[in-house]
Design a protein around this motif. Structure first.
Motif, PDB file in Angstrom:
ATOM      1  N   TRP A  77     -31.515   4.684 -38.934  1.00 30.48           N
ATOM      2  CA  TRP A  77     -32.012   5.635 -39.925  1.00 30.48           C
ATOM      3  C   TRP A  77     -33.407   6.055 -39.544  1.00 30.48           C
ATOM      4  N   PRO A  78     -33.789   7.319 -39.758  1.00 31.84           N
ATOM      5  CA  PRO A  78     -33.063   8.420 -40.412  1.00 31.84           C
ATOM      6  C   PRO A  78     -32.029   9.035 -39.477  1.00 31.84           C
ATOM      7  N   LEU A  79     -31.134   9.823 -40.040  1.00 33.31           N
ATOM      8  CA  LEU A  79     -30.133  10.511 -39.229  1.00 33.31           C
ATOM      9  C   LEU A  79     -30.697  11.839 -38.741  1.00 33.31           C
ATOM     10  N   ASP A  80     -31.665  11.741 -37.840  1.00 36.87           N
ATOM     11  CA  ASP A  80     -32.184  12.943 -37.199  1.00 36.87           C
ATOM     12  C   ASP A  80     -31.326  13.243 -35.968  1.00 36.87           C
ATOM     13  N   THR A  81     -31.724  14.240 -35.205  1.00 37.54           N
ATOM     14  CA  THR A  81     -30.941  14.646 -34.029  1.00 37.54           C
ATOM     15  C   THR A  81     -30.723  13.492 -33.068  1.00 37.54           C
ATOM     16  N   TYR A  82     -31.760  12.687 -32.856  1.00 37.30           N
ATOM     17  CA  TYR A  82     -31.678  11.619 -31.869  1.00 37.30           C
ATOM     18  C   TYR A  82     -30.754  10.491 -32.330  1.00 37.30           C
ATOM     19  N   ASN A  83     -30.860  10.089 -33.575  1.00 39.02           N
ATOM     20  CA  ASN A  83     -29.986   9.025 -34.062  1.00 39.02           C
ATOM     21  C   ASN A  83     -28.536   9.499 -34.197  1.00 39.02           C
ATOM     22  N   VAL A  84     -28.351  10.776 -34.507  1.00 38.63           N
ATOM     23  CA  VAL A  84     -26.987  11.325 -34.539  1.00 38.63           C
ATOM     24  C   VAL A  84     -26.366  11.261 -33.150  1.00 38.63           C
ATOM     25  N   ASN A  85     -27.132  11.657 -32.139  1.00 40.70           N
ATOM     26  CA  ASN A  85     -26.631  11.591 -30.761  1.00 40.70           C
ATOM     27  C   ASN A  85     -26.342  10.151 -30.349  1.00 40.70           C
ATOM     28  N   LEU A  86     -27.176   9.231 -30.785  1.00 40.13           N
ATOM     29  CA  LEU A  86     -26.959   7.813 -30.482  1.00 40.13           C
ATOM     30  C   LEU A  86     -25.642   7.330 -31.070  1.00 40.13           C
ATOM     31  N   LEU A  87     -25.438   7.574 -32.360  1.00 46.43           N
ATOM     32  CA  LEU A  87     -24.229   7.088 -33.027  1.00 46.43           C
ATOM     33  C   LEU A  87     -22.974   7.740 -32.470  1.00 46.43           C
ATOM     34  N   GLU A 197     -40.365   8.511 -33.367  1.00 47.04           N
ATOM     35  CA  GLU A 197     -39.499   9.616 -32.948  1.00 47.04           C
ATOM     36  C   GLU A 197     -39.288   9.585 -31.433  1.00 47.04           C
ATOM     37  N   ARG A 198     -40.365   9.299 -30.701  1.00 47.67           N
ATOM     38  CA  ARG A 198     -40.249   9.186 -29.240  1.00 47.67           C
ATOM     39  C   ARG A 198     -39.308   8.057 -28.863  1.00 47.67           C
ATOM     40  N   MET A 199     -39.391   6.926 -29.576  1.00 56.45           N
ATOM     41  CA  MET A 199     -38.490   5.808 -29.303  1.00 56.45           C
ATOM     42  C   MET A 199     -37.040   6.218 -29.513  1.00 56.45           C
ATOM     43  N   ARG A 200     -36.757   6.908 -30.623  1.00 57.86           N
ATOM     44  CA  ARG A 200     -35.390   7.340 -30.898  1.00 57.86           C
ATOM     45  C   ARG A 200     -34.894   8.324 -29.837  1.00 57.86           C
ATOM     46  N   LYS A 201     -35.790   9.176 -29.357  1.00 60.22           N
ATOM     47  CA  LYS A 201     -35.427  10.145 -28.327  1.00 60.22           C
ATOM     48  C   LYS A 201     -35.029   9.439 -27.029  1.00 60.22           C
ATOM     49  N   ALA A 204     -31.627   7.570 -27.481  1.00 58.62           N
ATOM     50  CA  ALA A 204     -30.489   8.488 -27.472  1.00 58.62           C
ATOM     51  C   ALA A 204     -30.198   8.996 -26.063  1.00 58.62           C
ATOM     52  N   HIS A 205     -31.251   9.144 -25.265  1.00 60.27           N
ATOM     53  CA  HIS A 205     -31.079   9.626 -23.889  1.00 60.27           C
ATOM     54  C   HIS A 205     -30.326   8.608 -23.037  1.00 60.27           C
TER      55      HIS A 205
END
Length: 260
Positions: A77-87, A197-201, A204-205
């Motif tokens: 969480w949150p379900l931003d672009t990066y976490n959506v791509n991860l899931l 946010e950078r961590m989530r990015k 997801a990458h």
């Protein structure tokens, strides 16, 4: 063509005998037409085993209440672009397990962390019929909560430390920031939401390397659910929202199993 024939010969006369040696005596090591397929082709003989992500099965940035609860239960969480791509890589919202399962697997791995990913995929690369059971997030602690996130945060922390050293006037490094207003010293501030946010990015990458589709392309099947031993040679995959013993839960027959 010569390279391909050499690879086939290696699989038949070197790798396959080693694999058979590691398997129990009652394992079937007879070379068949299916054993000569490349890993990415082996599961494609059954179209039901090919991962197909329709738009309705993908995570998005506007979840309903049940999807929000599921994401938070997975600590994503949150379900931003990066976490959506991860899931969408490591825990599909409406994942359909391979149906029907193979009659018998050479190796079934419970756990989708570093150990589970490596053991199931390396077994498939060596000609074994393998699958992996993922209860939560493929990639395990390393991708989702440990190695990758911690190193991303440590990189930012190190950068802040170095910036604050350089911000000091007449520092030992001979490096300084230019400040047009000498009455106000430089101040290094931290935008922690931006750091996260950078961590989530970054996470997801990296996620596709550990994702379900990647495992499928390497020749190992992925089951999403909780693996429970029901006998010395069977494991039941308890799918999300179901109970142990549900008739629709996949039953996997195996020769060897790994708890990872």
């Amino acid at each position: 063509m010569v390279l391909y024939l050499s690879l086939v010969a290696t699989l038949l006369f070197v790798v396959r005998p080693i694999t058979c040696f590691l398997l129990p005596i009652n394992s079937s090591c007879t070379a068949s037409s299916s054993s000569l397929l490349l890993p990415s082709q082996r599961w494609q003989t059954n179209s039901n085993n090919i991962i197909n992500m329709s738009s309705s099965s993908q995570w998005n940035e506007s979840p309903n209440s049940s999807e929000e609860d599921l994401a938070k239960s997975l600590s994503i969480w949150p379900l931003d672009t990066y976490n959506v791509n991860l899931l969408n890589e490591v825990h599909h919202k409406q994942y359909i397990n391979p149906q029907p399962p193979l009659p018998t697997y050479d190796l079934v791995v419970i756990g989708a962390g570093a150990g589970g990913l490596v053991s199931s995929r390396q077994a498939a690369r060596r000609g074994a019929k393998s699958c992996m059971i993922s209860a939560e997030l493929a990639g395990g602690d390393c991708l989702n909560a440990g190695c990758v996130p911690s190193k991303a945060l440590l990189r930012c922390a190190k950068l802040v430390r170095e910036a604050r050293k350089v911000a000091v006037q007449n520092n030992e490094y001979g490096i300084s920031f230019t400040n047009s207003d000498n009455d106000h010293p430089l101040d290094v501030t931290v935008d922690f939401p931006k750091v996260m946010e950078r961590m989530r990015k970054l996470r997801a990458h990296i996620a596709p390397v550990d994702g379900h589709a990647r495992g499928d392309s390497l020749g190992t099947q992925t089951f999403q659910g909780r693996g429970v031993f029901t006998s010395k040679s069977t494991i039941e995959v308890v799918e999300h929202g179901k109970q142990l013993g549900d008739e629709s839960n996949p039953i996997l027959h195996f020769r060897k199993a790994v708890i990872a």
